[in-house]
Design a protein around this motif. Sequence first.
Motif, PDB file in Angstrom:
ATOM      1  N   GLY A  91     -25.170  46.896  81.075  1.00 39.96           N
ATOM      2  CA  GLY A  91     -26.038  47.774  80.308  1.00 39.96           C
ATOM      3  C   GLY A  91     -26.248  49.033  81.120  1.00 39.96           C
ATOM      4  N   PHE A  92     -25.955  50.203  80.533  1.00 39.92           N
ATOM      5  CA  PHE A  92     -25.991  51.468  81.264  1.00 39.92           C
ATOM      6  C   PHE A  92     -27.259  52.249  80.934  1.00 39.92           C
ATOM      7  N   ILE A  93     -27.927  52.736  81.990  1.00 42.71           N
ATOM      8  CA  ILE A  93     -29.072  53.635  81.845  1.00 42.71           C
ATOM      9  C   ILE A  93     -28.696  54.925  82.560  1.00 42.71           C
ATOM     10  N   PHE A  94     -28.607  56.019  81.776  1.00 39.48           N
ATOM     11  CA  PHE A  94     -28.115  57.283  82.326  1.00 39.48           C
ATOM     12  C   PHE A  94     -29.271  58.225  82.642  1.00 39.48           C
ATOM     13  N   GLN A  95     -29.005  59.132  83.569  1.00 36.85           N
ATOM     14  CA  GLN A  95     -30.020  60.105  83.945  1.00 36.85           C
ATOM     15  C   GLN A  95     -30.363  61.024  82.766  1.00 36.85           C
ATOM     16  N   ARG A  96     -29.343  61.434  82.019  1.00 37.55           N
ATOM     17  CA  ARG A  96     -29.534  62.366  80.905  1.00 37.55           C
ATOM     18  C   ARG A  96     -29.626  61.640  79.564  1.00 37.55           C
ATOM     19  N   TYR A  97     -29.890  60.380  79.592  1.00 39.08           N
ATOM     20  CA  TYR A  97     -30.154  59.539  78.411  1.00 39.08           C
ATOM     21  C   TYR A  97     -28.919  59.308  77.549  1.00 39.08           C
ATOM     22  N   ARG A 139     -42.026  54.660  67.150  1.00 41.89           N
ATOM     23  CA  ARG A 139     -41.069  55.768  67.281  1.00 41.89           C
ATOM     24  C   ARG A 139     -39.652  55.368  66.848  1.00 41.89           C
ATOM     25  N   THR A 140     -39.514  54.249  66.170  1.00 40.02           N
ATOM     26  CA  THR A 140     -38.165  53.749  65.848  1.00 40.02           C
ATOM     27  C   THR A 140     -37.396  54.678  64.919  1.00 40.02           C
ATOM     28  N   ALA A 141     -38.081  55.406  64.040  1.00 36.77           N
ATOM     29  CA  ALA A 141     -37.402  56.276  63.077  1.00 36.77           C
ATOM     30  C   ALA A 141     -37.230  57.698  63.599  1.00 36.77           C
ATOM     31  N   HIS A 142     -37.726  57.988  64.810  1.00 39.69           N
ATOM     32  CA  HIS A 142     -37.635  59.336  65.357  1.00 39.69           C
ATOM     33  C   HIS A 142     -36.244  59.584  65.938  1.00 39.69           C
ATOM     34  N   ARG A 143     -35.775  60.803  65.787  1.00 41.06           N
ATOM     35  CA  ARG A 143     -34.508  61.199  66.398  1.00 41.06           C
ATOM     36  C   ARG A 143     -34.766  61.650  67.836  1.00 41.06           C
ATOM     37  N   PRO A 144     -33.701  61.696  68.661  1.00 37.68           N
ATOM     38  CA  PRO A 144     -33.900  62.044  70.077  1.00 37.68           C
ATOM     39  C   PRO A 144     -34.651  63.350  70.291  1.00 37.68           C
ATOM     40  N   THR A 145     -34.404  64.369  69.451  1.00 36.97           N
ATOM     41  CA  THR A 145     -35.076  65.656  69.635  1.00 36.97           C
ATOM     42  C   THR A 145     -36.567  65.577  69.357  1.00 36.97           C
ATOM     43  N   GLN A 146     -37.004  64.484  68.740  1.00 38.73           N
ATOM     44  CA  GLN A 146     -38.432  64.315  68.434  1.00 38.73           C
ATOM     45  C   GLN A 146     -39.141  63.456  69.476  1.00 38.73           C
ATOM     46  N   LEU A 147     -38.433  63.092  70.546  1.00 40.53           N
ATOM     47  CA  LEU A 147     -38.993  62.225  71.580  1.00 40.53           C
ATOM     48  C   LEU A 147     -39.095  62.969  72.902  1.00 40.53           C
ATOM     49  N   SER A 148     -40.060  62.572  73.719  1.00 38.87           N
ATOM     50  CA  SER A 148     -40.187  63.130  75.068  1.00 38.87           C
ATOM     51  C   SER A 148     -39.106  62.526  75.968  1.00 38.87           C
ATOM     52  N   GLY A 149     -38.982  63.088  77.184  1.00 37.62           N
ATOM     53  CA  GLY A 149     -37.986  62.572  78.113  1.00 37.62           C
ATOM     54  C   GLY A 149     -38.197  61.102  78.429  1.00 37.62           C
ATOM     55  N   ALA A 176     -34.615  62.936  85.548  1.00 38.73           N
ATOM     56  CA  ALA A 176     -35.015  63.969  84.584  1.00 38.73           C
ATOM     57  C   ALA A 176     -36.425  63.741  84.059  1.00 38.73           C
ATOM     58  N   LEU A 177     -37.214  62.887  84.760  1.00 46.29           N
ATOM     59  CA  LEU A 177     -38.532  62.518  84.256  1.00 46.29           C
ATOM     60  C   LEU A 177     -39.635  63.011  85.181  1.00 46.29           C
ATOM     61  N   ASP A 178     -40.841  63.160  84.606  1.00 40.14           N
ATOM     62  CA  ASP A 178     -41.993  63.455  85.445  1.00 40.14           C
ATOM     63  C   ASP A 178     -42.402  62.178  86.188  1.00 40.14           C
ATOM     64  N   TYR A 179     -43.368  62.322  87.102  1.00 38.36           N
ATOM     65  CA  TYR A 179     -43.714  61.200  87.972  1.00 38.36           C
ATOM     66  C   TYR A 179     -44.178  59.993  87.180  1.00 38.36           C
ATOM     67  N   ARG A 180     -45.084  60.182  86.221  1.00 42.58           N
ATOM     68  CA  ARG A 180     -45.635  59.044  85.479  1.00 42.58           C
ATOM     69  C   ARG A 180     -44.535  58.324  84.684  1.00 42.58           C
TER      70      ARG A 180
END
Length: 676
Positions: A91-97, A139-149, A176-180
């Motif tokens: 399972g891959f988790i990428f820096q840029r999603y 947030r299941t119906a949201h597209r990537p542009t509608q989500l935070s990092g 690519a994320l803030d601290y929290r």
Amino acid sequence: MDRKPLIELKDIRKDYPSGEGVTTVLKGVDLVIREGEMVAIVGASGSGKSTLMNILGCLDRPSSGSYRIAGQEVAQLGPDALAALRRERFGFIFQRYHLLSEFSALGNVEIPAIYAGEAPSDRRDRAAALLGRLGMADRTAHRPTQLSGGQQQRVSIARALMNNPGVVLADEPTGALDYRSGQDVLAILDELHAEGRTVIIVTHDLAIAERAERIIEIRDGEIIADRRPERRNVVRENINNSANHIENNGDISSNPIDPPRDPSAPRQPSRSPADVLPRRFAEILRMALLALGAHKLRTFLTMLGIIIGIASVVSVVALGAGSRQKVLANISSLGTNTLQIYAGASFGDMRSGRITTLVVSDAEALSRQNYVAAVTPRVQSSGTLRFDATEASAQINGVGEQFFAATGAKLVAGSLFDRAAVTGMAQDVVIDENTRNALFAGGGDPVGAVLIFDNVPLRVTGVISISAGGPGGGSQNLGLYAPYTTVQARISGSMALNSITVQVADTVDTAVAEQAVTQFLTQRHGTTDFFIMNTDEIRQTITTTTQTLTLLIAAIAVISLIVGGIGVMNIMLVSVSERISEIGVRMAVGARRSDIMQQFLIEAVLVCLMGSLLGIALALGFGVVFGALSTQFTLVYSGASIIAAFASSSLIGVVFGFMPARNAARLDPVVALSGA
């Protein structure tokens, strides 16, 4: 408990061409990672850690050395087997999603299960459960542009867990994320490790690496340290505190969906191949439609050439069929299956006026032949026609009672003369519409009126409609039709005929009948002092000519269709270059080469088929406009040409879509992911 080795690397090297030489990124790496370990690979930029990660995840191949996973030598696996490893084991988790913009959060998470052949309802439930576990239920119906990092990274994590892999590979997951948000993601990785999964993190941040139970440091392509952090217990306490904080705030559930699957055991398919293959095709078709819908303008411009080509082909064929139908209708006004026998050697023969051997007895003798359906003599004379104060030049035709049926004339008003009128030399006359319009312009009824032709009174019994190509001599002449006996006795004073019209029996070929008539009259006259015009030959000649012209113009239209196909190929090639990153993501989550090729091929075929539909609609619309503007003839559409348009569109999609699809399928996952 001693854990068994899962990943074994021995003397791994990776070389890249660099100018005329070679750059070595990995230099003889030896590494063993056991099941359930949480390993951090650290190093500065350019140290080779990302290359090592790509090799571990089967996104790239080493130049030399041995890589074994669960005892299986990776170098011996083909492209589809490597895709299966990425799909089932990792399972891959990428820096840029690397989320696909045309899909919702739920759709992005489902993608690995689509390539695994899972049923839609099963994978949808699992994707929703994973997103719910990661605090993304709303947030299941949201597209990537509608989500935070941070939310996008959680979707990426859910996608990585979709096929329940035993190994999670995280490449700079917090870069690519803030601290929290970064702390939330690290807490999720700790939970995944606690569930028994093998977690491998690539990072340059030693603080993040300290969270792992093992740190592998790499420099200049070589492993320089492999240690376990001394502060592991302190870090673990901080991790637990962070996880408890997230859980208490209702953000992430600590309950696992299911335990990780044994990486050494192959996935047991939930459906038979007979069920999976049609479902895979249906899903690829759906994804192709979504991809086309996400780029509407580009899709329309791609199909524009097909629209113009198909519309041209269908319209040209319809135009040719309509013109041919009009011409044949004009020819039929001369009479179907008729032979016109004229005195003289040919049209324009100066001696034809002195030839008197074509007589009524010839017509009577021909009428007794078994290949003849009807015969009518014809004698013509020009003169002055008067009615009341109107005077005009006209041509009178002396014909038999069968003339009208043989030549296809249509009765408009009144009645035609019969055999008794011919025998009795009745002074009856049938006029054409030109004559009616010229003499009765005021709208009076011509039937029963008396006309004067060269001082001979003639009573009008009927009005017929004959086209410009008909026996009336053309649309510019006034035509009158009287019994030939009347014209011979009262007007011309000659027993010779200008022509004889022979209607051939339906069961006899007109060419055969022409030969028989020629032989018959030659024997009667002792010479060939006549010539025959076969209307069927004219029809065939004109039909052949119009077909040739239609084919010529259609060939030009087909060329435009081919040019449209080349346009489809070019834009699809551009589309591949623009969507390299998307292709890399699909490959990383387990898409086979055949899956990628099918999707791009289906997209090309769909573009051509939709272009075909729009082209046909455009052609039909053109026919409506043409019919409204032209009264001469209408376009005649052919069902065969429309079916051929669909078939040619499919063929163009396959032929011109094959190269872009093949290029997309042959991309290396690591190259595609880098966007190169």
